[in-house]
Design an enzyme around this catalytic site. Sequence first.
Site, PDB file in Angstrom:
ATOM      1  N   HIS A  55       0.852  -1.182   0.000  1.00  0.00           N
ATOM      2  CA  HIS A  55       0.000   0.000   0.000  1.00  0.00           C
ATOM      3  C   HIS A  55       0.893   1.239   0.000  1.00  0.00           C
ATOM      4  O   HIS A  55       2.085   1.158   0.342  1.00  0.00           O
ATOM      5  CB  HIS A  55      -0.905  -0.001   1.241  1.00  0.00           C
ATOM      6  CG  HIS A  55      -2.070  -0.937   1.134  1.00  0.00           C
ATOM      7  ND1 HIS A  55      -3.119  -0.934   2.021  1.00  0.00           N
ATOM      8  CD2 HIS A  55      -2.340  -1.913   0.224  1.00  0.00           C
ATOM      9  CE1 HIS A  55      -4.006  -1.861   1.667  1.00  0.00           C
ATOM     10  NE2 HIS A  55      -3.553  -2.470   0.586  1.00  0.00           N
ATOM     11  N   GLU A  57       1.040   3.749   2.012  1.00  0.00           N
ATOM     12  CA  GLU A  57       1.590   4.104   3.322  1.00  0.00           C
ATOM     13  C   GLU A  57       2.719   3.155   3.717  1.00  0.00           C
ATOM     14  O   GLU A  57       3.770   3.597   4.198  1.00  0.00           O
ATOM     15  CB  GLU A  57       0.477   4.061   4.380  1.00  0.00           C
ATOM     16  CG  GLU A  57      -0.686   5.012   4.097  1.00  0.00           C
ATOM     17  CD  GLU A  57      -1.821   4.375   3.303  1.00  0.00           C
ATOM     18  OE1 GLU A  57      -1.560   3.549   2.393  1.00  0.00           O
ATOM     19  OE2 GLU A  57      -2.985   4.707   3.586  1.00  0.00           O
ATOM     20  N   CYS A  85      -5.615   1.969   5.886  1.00  0.00           N
ATOM     21  CA  CYS A  85      -6.306   0.712   6.197  1.00  0.00           C
ATOM     22  C   CYS A  85      -5.720   0.187   7.514  1.00  0.00           C
ATOM     23  O   CYS A  85      -4.701   0.697   7.991  1.00  0.00           O
ATOM     24  CB  CYS A  85      -6.119  -0.287   5.061  1.00  0.00           C
ATOM     25  SG  CYS A  85      -4.530  -1.149   5.106  1.00  0.00           S
ATOM     26  N   CYS A  88      -1.961  -0.524   7.375  1.00  0.00           N
ATOM     27  CA  CYS A  88      -1.123   0.684   7.290  1.00  0.00           C
ATOM     28  C   CYS A  88      -1.153   1.480   8.590  1.00  0.00           C
ATOM     29  O   CYS A  88      -0.153   2.068   8.990  1.00  0.00           O
ATOM     30  CB  CYS A  88      -1.576   1.547   6.129  1.00  0.00           C
ATOM     31  SG  CYS A  88      -1.248   0.764   4.533  1.00  0.00           S
TER      32      CYS A  88
HETATM   33  N1  LIG Z   1      -5.606   3.288   2.294  1.00  0.00           N
HETATM   34  C1  LIG Z   1      -5.225   2.434   1.304  1.00  0.00           C
HETATM   35  C2  LIG Z   1      -6.034   1.411   0.886  1.00  0.00           C
HETATM   36  C3  LIG Z   1      -5.604   0.599  -0.107  1.00  0.00           C
HETATM   37  N2  LIG Z   1      -4.406   0.786  -0.663  1.00  0.00           N
HETATM   38  C4  LIG Z   1      -3.594   1.779  -0.264  1.00  0.00           C
HETATM   39  O1  LIG Z   1      -2.474   1.949  -0.778  1.00  0.00           O
HETATM   40  N3  LIG Z   1      -4.016   2.597   0.730  1.00  0.00           N
END
Ligand SMILES: Nc1ccnc(=O)[nH]1
Length: 159
Positions: A55, A57, A85, A88
Site C-alpha cells: 500500500h 503508506e 487501512c 497501514c
Molecule cells: N488506504 C489504502 C487502501 C488501499 N491501498 C492503499 O495503498 N491505501
Amino acid sequence: MCTNHDYFMQLAADEASKNNKTNEGGPFGACIVKEGELVVVAHNLVLATNDPTAHAEVSAIRAACAKLGTHDLSGCTLYTSCYPCPMCLSATIWANIKVVYYGNLAADADAIGFRDDFIYDFIEGQAVDTTVLQLSPLGRDKTIVAFNEFANKQDKTIY
Ligand SMILES: Nc1ccnc(=O)[nH]1
C-alpha cells in the site's frame, strides 16, 4: 504552515493519480516528512510488485526507513491520500509515526471497490461475511518457547 500541509498533501494526491496512468497499483499516494523536509513520496505498488502489502503508506514507511537507516520514524509525519487501512495504521504505529494527515475517507475507498471499511468491520466483529477468514488457535505449547527465551534474553531490543 498551512501552505506546507497543502503542498505535501498535493504531492500525495498527485502520486495517487499517477497510478491511474501506470497501473502500478490502486490510486493511493503518500509522503513522509521530517522537520518540515520531504523524506519520501510513494504510491501503491501492489500490482507492480505482486505484493498485497505494498500500500502507499507501507511503501512510504519502507522507503523512509531505508533512506534514514532506521526502523524508528519518530518525529516523522505521514501524509496519505486516503485514510490508512488497518495494516497501514498498524505499520504507522509500529514505526512510531505520531502525526498523520489523510485525504479521502475509508468509505471513499469502499465506494471505488477497495475493502478498507470491510476490514475495519471485520476487526470490530461486525463483518457480515465472516467466511473471509478462519482464525484458530494451534500449538501454543510449541510457540511459547521462543517467547520465554526472549523474556529471559539479556540483549533484547524492544520496538
Ligand atoms: N488506504 C489504502 C487502501 C488501499 N491501498 C492503499 O495503498 N491505501
